[in-house]
Design an enzyme around this catalytic site. Structure first.
Site, PDB file in Angstrom:
ATOM      1  N   ASP A 154       0.823  -1.212   0.000  1.00 50.80           N
ATOM      2  CA  ASP A 154       0.000   0.000   0.000  1.00 50.80           C
ATOM      3  C   ASP A 154       0.862   1.271   0.000  1.00 50.80           C
ATOM      4  O   ASP A 154       1.981   1.270   0.511  1.00 50.80           O
ATOM      5  CB  ASP A 154      -0.902  -0.016   1.242  1.00 50.80           C
ATOM      6  CG  ASP A 154      -2.041   0.988   1.144  1.00 50.80           C
ATOM      7  OD1 ASP A 154      -2.389   1.400   0.020  1.00 50.80           O
ATOM      8  OD2 ASP A 154      -2.586   1.366   2.196  1.00 50.80           O
TER       9      ASP A 154
ATOM     10  N   GLY B 169       0.103   5.539  -4.358  1.00 56.44           N
ATOM     11  CA  GLY B 169      -0.459   6.840  -4.740  1.00 56.44           C
ATOM     12  C   GLY B 169       0.149   7.969  -3.921  1.00 56.44           C
ATOM     13  O   GLY B 169       0.529   9.020  -4.461  1.00 56.44           O
ATOM     14  N   ARG B 170       0.260   7.737  -2.613  1.00 53.98           N
ATOM     15  CA  ARG B 170       0.821   8.779  -1.742  1.00 53.98           C
ATOM     16  C   ARG B 170       2.305   8.983  -2.012  1.00 53.98           C
ATOM     17  O   ARG B 170       2.819  10.086  -1.924  1.00 53.98           O
ATOM     18  CB  ARG B 170       0.562   8.424  -0.269  1.00 53.98           C
ATOM     19  CG  ARG B 170      -0.837   8.802   0.182  1.00 53.98           C
ATOM     20  CD  ARG B 170      -1.199   8.136   1.470  1.00 53.98           C
ATOM     21  NE  ARG B 170      -1.516   6.719   1.267  1.00 53.98           N
ATOM     22  CZ  ARG B 170      -1.789   5.880   2.252  1.00 53.98           C
ATOM     23  NH1 ARG B 170      -1.752   6.302   3.503  1.00 53.98           N
ATOM     24  NH2 ARG B 170      -2.098   4.628   1.990  1.00 53.98           N
TER      25      ARG B 170
ATOM     26  N   HIS C  17       2.618   3.393  -8.971  1.00 52.11           N
ATOM     27  CA  HIS C  17       2.325   1.977  -9.238  1.00 52.11           C
ATOM     28  C   HIS C  17       3.487   1.325  -9.987  1.00 52.11           C
ATOM     29  O   HIS C  17       3.851   0.187  -9.725  1.00 52.11           O
ATOM     30  CB  HIS C  17       1.031   1.841 -10.036  1.00 52.11           C
ATOM     31  CG  HIS C  17      -0.199   2.290  -9.281  1.00 52.11           C
ATOM     32  ND1 HIS C  17      -0.443   1.916  -7.976  1.00 52.11           N
ATOM     33  CD2 HIS C  17      -1.241   3.093  -9.635  1.00 52.11           C
ATOM     34  CE1 HIS C  17      -1.599   2.457  -7.565  1.00 52.11           C
ATOM     35  NE2 HIS C  17      -2.082   3.177  -8.560  1.00 52.11           N
TER      36      HIS C  17
ATOM     37  N   SER D 157      -7.638  -5.296  -5.043  1.00 53.74           N
ATOM     38  CA  SER D 157      -8.697  -5.837  -4.193  1.00 53.74           C
ATOM     39  C   SER D 157     -10.038  -5.788  -4.915  1.00 53.74           C
ATOM     40  O   SER D 157     -10.215  -5.031  -5.880  1.00 53.74           O
ATOM     41  CB  SER D 157      -8.785  -5.042  -2.883  1.00 53.74           C
ATOM     42  OG  SER D 157      -9.464  -3.819  -3.089  1.00 53.74           O
TER      43      SER D 157
ATOM     44  N   TRP E  82     -12.179  -1.690  -7.643  1.00 52.91           N
ATOM     45  CA  TRP E  82     -12.974  -1.266  -8.803  1.00 52.91           C
ATOM     46  C   TRP E  82     -13.610   0.096  -8.541  1.00 52.91           C
ATOM     47  O   TRP E  82     -14.095   0.739  -9.474  1.00 52.91           O
ATOM     48  CB  TRP E  82     -14.071  -2.290  -9.120  1.00 52.91           C
ATOM     49  CG  TRP E  82     -13.526  -3.615  -9.551  1.00 52.91           C
ATOM     50  CD1 TRP E  82     -13.472  -4.753  -8.809  1.00 52.91           C
ATOM     51  CD2 TRP E  82     -12.955  -3.944 -10.825  1.00 52.91           C
ATOM     52  NE1 TRP E  82     -12.892  -5.774  -9.529  1.00 52.91           N
ATOM     53  CE2 TRP E  82     -12.574  -5.311 -10.778  1.00 52.91           C
ATOM     54  CE3 TRP E  82     -12.723  -3.230 -12.009  1.00 52.91           C
ATOM     55  CZ2 TRP E  82     -11.976  -5.972 -11.850  1.00 52.91           C
ATOM     56  CZ3 TRP E  82     -12.129  -3.895 -13.080  1.00 52.91           C
ATOM     57  CH2 TRP E  82     -11.764  -5.239 -12.990  1.00 52.91           C
TER      58      TRP E  82
ATOM     59  N   LEU F 116      10.171 -20.793  -4.430  1.00 48.44           N
ATOM     60  CA  LEU F 116       9.181 -19.926  -3.781  1.00 48.44           C
ATOM     61  C   LEU F 116       7.814 -20.050  -4.470  1.00 48.44           C
ATOM     62  O   LEU F 116       7.743 -20.054  -5.697  1.00 48.44           O
ATOM     63  CB  LEU F 116       9.659 -18.464  -3.885  1.00 48.44           C
ATOM     64  CG  LEU F 116       8.662 -17.402  -3.423  1.00 48.44           C
ATOM     65  CD1 LEU F 116       8.635 -17.310  -1.903  1.00 48.44           C
ATOM     66  CD2 LEU F 116       9.021 -16.028  -4.011  1.00 48.44           C
TER      67      LEU F 116
ATOM     68  N   ARG G  57       2.085  -4.671   6.192  1.00 47.74           N
ATOM     69  CA  ARG G  57       1.401  -3.636   5.406  1.00 47.74           C
ATOM     70  C   ARG G  57       2.249  -2.375   5.428  1.00 47.74           C
ATOM     71  O   ARG G  57       2.654  -1.913   6.494  1.00 47.74           O
ATOM     72  CB  ARG G  57       0.004  -3.312   5.950  1.00 47.74           C
ATOM     73  CG  ARG G  57      -0.709  -2.266   5.065  1.00 47.74           C
ATOM     74  CD  ARG G  57      -2.158  -2.043   5.450  1.00 47.74           C
ATOM     75  NE  ARG G  57      -2.796  -1.171   4.446  1.00 47.74           N
ATOM     76  CZ  ARG G  57      -4.063  -1.234   4.080  1.00 47.74           C
ATOM     77  NH1 ARG G  57      -4.862  -2.109   4.618  1.00 47.74           N
ATOM     78  NH2 ARG G  57      -4.546  -0.409   3.166  1.00 47.74           N
TER      79      ARG G  57
ATOM     80  N   ARG H 270      -4.844  -1.650   8.841  1.00 46.19           N
ATOM     81  CA  ARG H 270      -6.083  -2.409   8.638  1.00 46.19           C
ATOM     82  C   ARG H 270      -5.824  -3.515   7.624  1.00 46.19           C
ATOM     83  O   ARG H 270      -4.819  -3.508   6.920  1.00 46.19           O
ATOM     84  CB  ARG H 270      -7.223  -1.500   8.180  1.00 46.19           C
ATOM     85  CG  ARG H 270      -6.917  -0.676   6.958  1.00 46.19           C
ATOM     86  CD  ARG H 270      -8.118   0.162   6.494  1.00 46.19           C
ATOM     87  NE  ARG H 270      -7.706   1.083   5.446  1.00 46.19           N
ATOM     88  CZ  ARG H 270      -7.427   2.382   5.640  1.00 46.19           C
ATOM     89  NH1 ARG H 270      -7.516   2.910   6.849  1.00 46.19           N
ATOM     90  NH2 ARG H 270      -7.053   3.140   4.632  1.00 46.19           N
TER      91      ARG H 270
ATOM     92  N   GLU I  58       1.128 -12.829  12.569  1.00 44.95           N
ATOM     93  CA  GLU I  58       1.720 -11.659  13.223  1.00 44.95           C
ATOM     94  C   GLU I  58       1.608 -10.496  12.242  1.00 44.95           C
ATOM     95  O   GLU I  58       1.875 -10.660  11.045  1.00 44.95           O
ATOM     96  CB  GLU I  58       3.197 -11.925  13.553  1.00 44.95           C
ATOM     97  CG  GLU I  58       3.406 -13.037  14.570  1.00 44.95           C
ATOM     98  CD  GLU I  58       2.806 -12.699  15.926  1.00 44.95           C
ATOM     99  OE1 GLU I  58       2.804 -11.518  16.313  1.00 44.95           O
ATOM    100  OE2 GLU I  58       2.333 -13.633  16.608  1.00 44.95           O
TER     101      GLU I  58
HETATM  102  C1  IPE Z   1      -5.460  -2.547  -0.148  1.00 46.51           C
HETATM  103  O1  IPE Z   1      -5.114  -1.223  -0.311  1.00 46.51           O
HETATM  104  C2  IPE Z   1      -5.446  -3.252  -1.473  1.00 46.51           C
HETATM  105  C3  IPE Z   1      -4.135  -3.428  -2.089  1.00 46.51           C
HETATM  106  C4  IPE Z   1      -2.996  -3.079  -1.565  1.00 46.51           C
HETATM  107  C5  IPE Z   1      -4.159  -4.043  -3.365  1.00 46.51           C
HETATM  108  P1  IPE Z   1      -6.211  -0.078  -0.486  1.00 46.51           P
HETATM  109  O2  IPE Z   1      -5.465   1.171  -0.663  1.00 46.51           O
HETATM  110  O3  IPE Z   1      -7.185  -0.448  -1.546  1.00 46.51           O
HETATM  111  O4  IPE Z   1      -6.957  -0.151   0.917  1.00 46.51           O
HETATM  112  P2  IPE Z   1      -7.810   0.964   1.682  1.00 46.51           P
HETATM  113  O5  IPE Z   1      -8.856   1.438   0.716  1.00 46.51           O
HETATM  114  O6  IPE Z   1      -6.883   2.066   2.066  1.00 46.51           O
HETATM  115  O7  IPE Z   1      -8.352   0.239   2.874  1.00 46.51           O
HETATM  116  C1  IPE Z   2      -1.449   0.335  -3.397  1.00 51.26           C
HETATM  117  O1  IPE Z   2      -1.260   1.710  -3.424  1.00 51.26           O
HETATM  118  C2  IPE Z   2      -1.758  -0.225  -4.766  1.00 51.26           C
HETATM  119  C3  IPE Z   2      -3.140  -0.650  -4.940  1.00 51.26           C
HETATM  120  C4  IPE Z   2      -4.094  -0.628  -4.051  1.00 51.26           C
HETATM  121  C5  IPE Z   2      -3.501  -1.157  -6.252  1.00 51.26           C
HETATM  122  P1  IPE Z   2      -2.481   2.722  -3.443  1.00 51.26           P
HETATM  123  O2  IPE Z   2      -2.865   2.971  -4.850  1.00 51.26           O
HETATM  124  O3  IPE Z   2      -3.569   2.240  -2.565  1.00 51.26           O
HETATM  125  O4  IPE Z   2      -1.803   4.028  -2.828  1.00 51.26           O
HETATM  126  P2  IPE Z   2      -2.417   4.981  -1.754  1.00 51.26           P
HETATM  127  O5  IPE Z   2      -2.869   4.135  -0.610  1.00 51.26           O
HETATM  128  O6  IPE Z   2      -3.553   5.714  -2.414  1.00 51.26           O
HETATM  129  O7  IPE Z   2      -1.298   5.889  -1.387  1.00 51.26           O
HETATM  130 MG    MG Z   3      -4.018   2.474  -0.618  1.00 48.68          MG
END
Ligand code: IPE
Ligand code: IPE
Ligand code: MG
Length: 261
Positions: free
Chosen positions: A28, A31-32, A45, A73, A77, A139, A196, A202, A215
């Protein structure tokens, strides 16, 4: 806790450290990571795919047997159409570019998640990756794509319900073991460690059933910055955790809570 990208955790992660057999990663913060640099999310990405490559190598190096990565996830979508199409494009490119290399390195690929609703060419690529690497003994890389833990559980229960309706099973056969055998992860040990990145704490619908006793390690870095040092740090945190599975070990003193008198 702070981890700087590129900073190696050092020799502490020696051969004597207890390495988890199965690591799950919620990748995760792409984007940030991009936003913090004034870049489009797509760039985050893209860099996330590079982090994934590094992580697969690191997992092989340290002797992890199963690595499950959450890459899209069931709820993703809900993102803008352009971002969804970018993520699909990156998956296509990842399989086209990396499959041969992963195969050479003995990696067995398994994809979990709903295939219905994915473009036919993506479904073919997923099948190709699984078929080519099916007999590899290194693996096991499990890619959770269009995956949701609740959806997976519902699908498993639907399969079981059909068997009960067909009188192949009775409701008395419904046990946790039976449910586990009907999940997409049947035959794969439960994750020992779930990492994470991004600082969020979460599960976001990741391996809900399987992670019952995992864990959890939450790292305050975004996924594109995840490197060997961050991985080692998570592994070291895992190595010092005391896993109890509901039992007692007697190794630690009972927790006493001081109350105001
Ligand atoms: C969880 O991240 C899904 C993936 C890393 C693929 P999200 O960015 O979609 O989760 P939320 O929306 O912050 O809970
Ligand atoms: C995880 O990064 C990649 C996917 C969920 C596909 P995010 O795209 O959720 O990035 P943030 O959480 O918005 O920073
Ligand atoms: Mg995210």
């Amino acid at each position: 806790m702070s981890i700087r990208p590129g900073e190696h955790a050092g020799p502490e992660l020696g051969p004597t450290v207890r390495v988890p057999a199965h690591v799950g990663i919620i990748m995760d913060g792409n984007g940030r990571w991009a936003a913090a640099r004034g870049l489009p999310r797509l760039e985050g990405h893209r860099r996330g795919v590079e982090a994934l490559r590094r992580t697969v190598r690191a997992a092989i190096d340290v002797g992890v047997r199963y690595l499950t990565v959450y890459s899209f996830s069931s709820e993703n979508w809900a993102r803008p159409a352009q971002e969804i199409s970018d993520l699909m494009g990156l998956l296509r490119r990842f399989i086209r570019n990396d499959l041969a290399d992963l195969h050479r390195n003995g990696v067995r690929i398994k994809i979990i998640g709903e295939r219905d609703g994915l473009a036919p060419d993506i479904c073919s690529l997923l099948l190709e990756a699984e078929d080519l690497t099916r007999n590899n003994g290194g693996l096991t890389l499990i890619v959770a794509f269009n995956y949701g833990g609740r959806q997976e559980l519902v699908m498993a229960l639907q399969k079981i319900a059909r068997k009960i309706a067909a009188r192949v099973l009775t409701s008395a056969d419904l046990t946790p073991e039976l449910v586990a055998q009907h999940l997409e992860t049947a035959g794969i040990p439960d994750p020992d460690l779930v990492i994470r990145t991004s600082g969020e704490q979460r599960m976001s619908n990741f391996l809900l059933w399987q992670a019952a006793y995992a864990e959890l390690v939450f790292l305050p870095i975004h996924w594109p910055d995840f490197d060997r040092a961050a991985f080692d740090l998570a592994l070291m945190q895992f190595a010092v955790r005391e896993r109890r599975f509901g039992g007692v070990t007697g190794k630690t003193a009972p927790l006493t809570v001081k109350t105001a008198s």
